[in-house]
Design a protein around this motif. Structure first.
Motif, mmCIF file in Angstrom:
data_model
loop_
_atom_site.group_PDB
_atom_site.id
_atom_site.type_symbol
_atom_site.label_atom_id
_atom_site.label_comp_id
_atom_site.label_asym_id
_atom_site.label_seq_id
_atom_site.Cartn_x
_atom_site.Cartn_y
_atom_site.Cartn_z
ATOM 1 N N PRO A 1 -8.872 -40.635 21.644
ATOM 2 C CA PRO A 1 -9.356 -41.324 22.842
ATOM 3 C C PRO A 1 -9.859 -40.338 23.886
ATOM 4 O O PRO A 1 -9.573 -39.130 23.830
ATOM 5 N N ASN A 2 -10.622 -40.847 24.860
ATOM 6 C CA ASN A 2 -11.067 -40.013 25.968
ATOM 7 C C ASN A 2 -9.858 -39.408 26.671
ATOM 8 O O ASN A 2 -8.862 -40.088 26.909
ATOM 9 N N GLY A 3 -9.964 -38.117 26.994
ATOM 10 C CA GLY A 3 -8.863 -37.445 27.667
ATOM 11 C C GLY A 3 -7.806 -36.899 26.741
ATOM 12 O O GLY A 3 -6.805 -36.336 27.197
ATOM 13 N N ALA A 4 -8.019 -37.024 25.426
ATOM 14 C CA ALA A 4 -7.019 -36.534 24.464
ATOM 15 C C ALA A 4 -6.980 -35.011 24.397
ATOM 16 O O ALA A 4 -5.988 -34.425 23.960
ATOM 17 N N GLY A 5 -8.086 -34.344 24.793
ATOM 18 C CA GLY A 5 -8.131 -32.892 24.768
ATOM 19 C C GLY A 5 -9.061 -32.304 23.722
ATOM 20 O O GLY A 5 -9.005 -31.107 23.441
ATOM 21 N N LYS A 6 -9.955 -33.126 23.165
ATOM 22 C CA LYS A 6 -10.833 -32.652 22.085
ATOM 23 C C LYS A 6 -11.755 -31.521 22.551
ATOM 24 O O LYS A 6 -11.875 -30.489 21.883
ATOM 25 N N SER A 7 -12.419 -31.712 23.679
ATOM 26 C CA SER A 7 -13.312 -30.661 24.174
ATOM 27 C C SER A 7 -12.534 -29.417 24.580
ATOM 28 O O SER A 7 -13.028 -28.292 24.439
ATOM 29 N N THR A 8 -11.313 -29.605 25.061
ATOM 30 C CA THR A 8 -10.472 -28.451 25.403
ATOM 31 C C THR A 8 -10.164 -27.633 24.152
ATOM 32 O O THR A 8 -10.182 -26.398 24.190
ATOM 33 N N VAL B 1 -0.951 -24.206 19.222
ATOM 34 C CA VAL B 1 -1.849 -23.904 20.342
ATOM 35 C C VAL B 1 -1.563 -24.844 21.515
ATOM 36 O O VAL B 1 -1.519 -26.070 21.367
ATOM 37 N N ARG B 2 -1.371 -24.238 22.683
ATOM 38 C CA ARG B 2 -1.113 -24.971 23.917
ATOM 39 C C ARG B 2 -2.068 -24.495 25.005
ATOM 40 O O ARG B 2 -2.480 -23.333 25.015
ATOM 41 N N LYS B 3 -2.394 -25.417 25.920
ATOM 42 C CA LYS B 3 -3.192 -25.049 27.076
ATOM 43 C C LYS B 3 -2.753 -25.875 28.270
ATOM 44 O O LYS B 3 -2.776 -27.110 28.231
ATOM 45 N N ALA B 4 -2.341 -25.162 29.323
ATOM 46 C CA ALA B 4 -1.931 -25.809 30.564
ATOM 47 C C ALA B 4 -2.851 -25.353 31.691
ATOM 48 O O ALA B 4 -3.287 -24.200 31.737
#
Length: 252
Positions: A40-47, A12-15
């Motif tokens: 870490p913050n900004g790792a993409g967890k919420s994404t 899975v990718r998201k750009a």
């Protein structure tokens, strides 16, 4: 796809424009498993949560729920297939009572939330299910309280009840303990353990004490990639995880 998993992500990718946030995530969530996604913050967890729950469409890759492809489907369609999520920010109606908030959530999967011709207050089935969920999250004594007047942890308990209203097979909880005191965190962690029995849970949480105590397995997301998945003991001992994220927290 892993046929033993109830939720599977493959490649899975998201750009967003030229910026790739999620860079080939592979993840399996087993039935009745409590699985934490940390990083870490900004790792993409919420994404990742947005991708799984249908708020974002992947740029590439496959997502399957109970063996059925769901990437590209909307949030309501995915919810009907058995997945429900909560958000970082409490998502309730503060001017309605606790009972009214939860009753709306119970009505939604039955297609009754916009029903103007039926006196919902007289519907015994809706009332019983609402009362059952209130008792399950220990809020029956707050049924007539305005949701906006409750403590933050009680509001989160209400939101968890609203998440359960569709009777999901898979629950996604996004930082449910954020902003809580130690006492509130302990209470909410115990509540989550109780109400998710028999369901699969994918949780994002920054409190490592909660993560290691609650999870059956943990996946570590760094710069949009899963660098390790394993039991709490395996993650605690993983040198790459220590270096990339946990550091001294792992021995706390």
């Amino acid at each position: 796809m892993n046929t033993d998993a109830i939720l599977t992500l493959r490649g899975v990718r998201k750009a967003f424009g030229a910026t790739e946030i999620i860079r080939g995530v592979d993840l399996d969530l087993r039935p009745q498993e409590r699985h934490a996604l940390i990083g870490p913050n900004g790792a993409g967890k919420s994404t990742v949560f947005h991708l799984v729950s249908g708020h974002y469409t992947p740029s590439a890759g496959e997502i399957a729920l109970a063996g059925r492809r769901i990437e590209g489907k909307g949030p309501q369609a995915i919810n009907r297939l058995g997945l429900a999520r909560s958000f970082q920010i409490t998502n309730i109606f503060p001017g309605l009572t606790v009972f009214e908030n939860l009753r709306l959530a119970v009505m939604r999967p039955r297609g009754l939330q916009f029903c103007l011709w039926k006196r919902i207050g007289r519907d015994a089935t809706i009332r019983r299910e609402t009362e059952r969920l209130l008792e399950q999250v220990r809020l029956q004594h707050r049924a007539s309280t305005l949701a906006g007047e409750m403590s933050y942890s009680e509001q989160r308990s209400l939101e968890i009840a609203m998440t359960l209203a569709s009777d999901p097979k898979v629950i996604l909880l996004d930082e449910p303990m954020a902003g809580m005191s130690n006492e509130e965190t302990a209470y909410t962690s115990d509540l989550i353990r109780t109400v998710t029995q028999g369901r699969a849970l994918l949780i994002v949480e920054h409190d490592m004490q909660v993560v290691f105590a609650l999870s059956d397995r943990i996946s570590v997301l760094v710069y949009g990639q899963v660098i390790a998945t394993g039991t709490p003991q395996e993650i605690r001992a993983n040198p790459a995880v220590k270096e990339a994220y946990l550091g001294e927290e792992v021995s706390a």
